[in-house]
Design an enzyme around this catalytic site. Structure first.
Site, short mmCIF file in Angstrom:
data_model
loop_
_atom_site.label_atom_id
_atom_site.label_comp_id
_atom_site.label_asym_id
_atom_site.label_seq_id
_atom_site.Cartn_x
_atom_site.Cartn_y
_atom_site.Cartn_z
N CYS A 88 -106.65 57.80 27.85
CA CYS A 88 -106.13 59.15 27.61
C CYS A 88 -104.80 59.11 26.87
CB CYS A 88 -105.97 59.90 28.93
SG CYS A 88 -104.77 59.15 30.03
N ASP B 263 -101.89 58.56 28.16
CA ASP B 263 -100.76 59.02 28.98
C ASP B 263 -99.87 57.84 29.39
OD1 ASP B 263 -101.76 61.49 28.67
OD2 ASP B 263 -102.50 61.73 30.71
N CYS C 208 -100.89 64.18 31.73
CA CYS C 208 -101.58 65.37 32.22
C CYS C 208 -100.94 65.88 33.52
CB CYS C 208 -103.05 65.06 32.46
SG CYS C 208 -103.29 64.02 33.90
N CYS D 137 -105.55 59.21 37.20
CA CYS D 137 -104.17 59.63 36.94
C CYS D 137 -103.26 59.15 38.08
CB CYS D 137 -104.08 61.15 36.81
SG CYS D 137 -105.40 61.84 35.79
FE1 FES Z 1 -104.31 60.66 31.48
FE2 FES Z 1 -104.42 62.06 33.67
S1 FES Z 1 -105.66 62.30 31.91
S2 FES Z 1 -103.29 60.27 33.30
#
Ligand code: FES
Length: 145
Positions: free
Chosen positions: A35, A37, A60, A104
């Protein structure tokens, strides 16, 4: 039922311990390749206690809520306890996360461990390497639909 619990929404909209510690004793930065992140956790250690902790999460809502909850769960606690914090415990403390968002909370567990490892490395404290497995080797594989 709402997708996200009230606790998730609370920690997302009003995250605790946001920011950075300029005099951090340990910094842990991890990311999720899928993702994109990124989570960074700063810890201050006094004796064996995590006396302060802050985080910066570029990610997110679930990652922000997980960082907030996880930092609350380790603040004022011994390092040994922080090392035992699992993403499952973080998700449970948030009254659950949707299955496709569990990864996450894994970031929070990994970032805390990385910050503690950084602290050990900086202080020259010996540790059992098995306690800090390379997160990429056990990266959680989330099934794609
Ligand atoms: Fe990337 Fe939640 S979608 S950490």
């Amino acid at each position: 039922m709402a997708l996200y619990s009230e606790k998730v929404m609370d920690h997302f909209t009003n995250p605790r311990n946001v920011g950075k510690l300029d005099d951090a004793d340990g910094i842990g930065e991890v990311g999720n390749a899928k993702c994109g992140d990124i989570m960074k956790i700063y810890i201050k250690v006094e004796g064996d206690i995590i006396s302060d902790v802050k985080f910066n999460t570029f990610g997110c809502g679930s990652a922000i809520a997980s960082s907030s909850m996880a930092t609350e769960m380790i603040k004022g606690k011994p390092i040994s306890e922080a090392l035992e914090l699992t993403n499952k415990a973080v998700a449970e403390a948030l009254d659950g996360l949707p299955a496709h968002k569990l990864h996450c909370s894994v970031l929070a567990e990994e970032a805390i461990r990385a910050a503690i490892k950084d602290y050990y490395d900086k202080r020259g404290i010996a540790y059992d390497k098995a306690q800090f497995p390379d997160p990429h080797e056990e990266e959680e594989h989330v099934e794609e639909d």
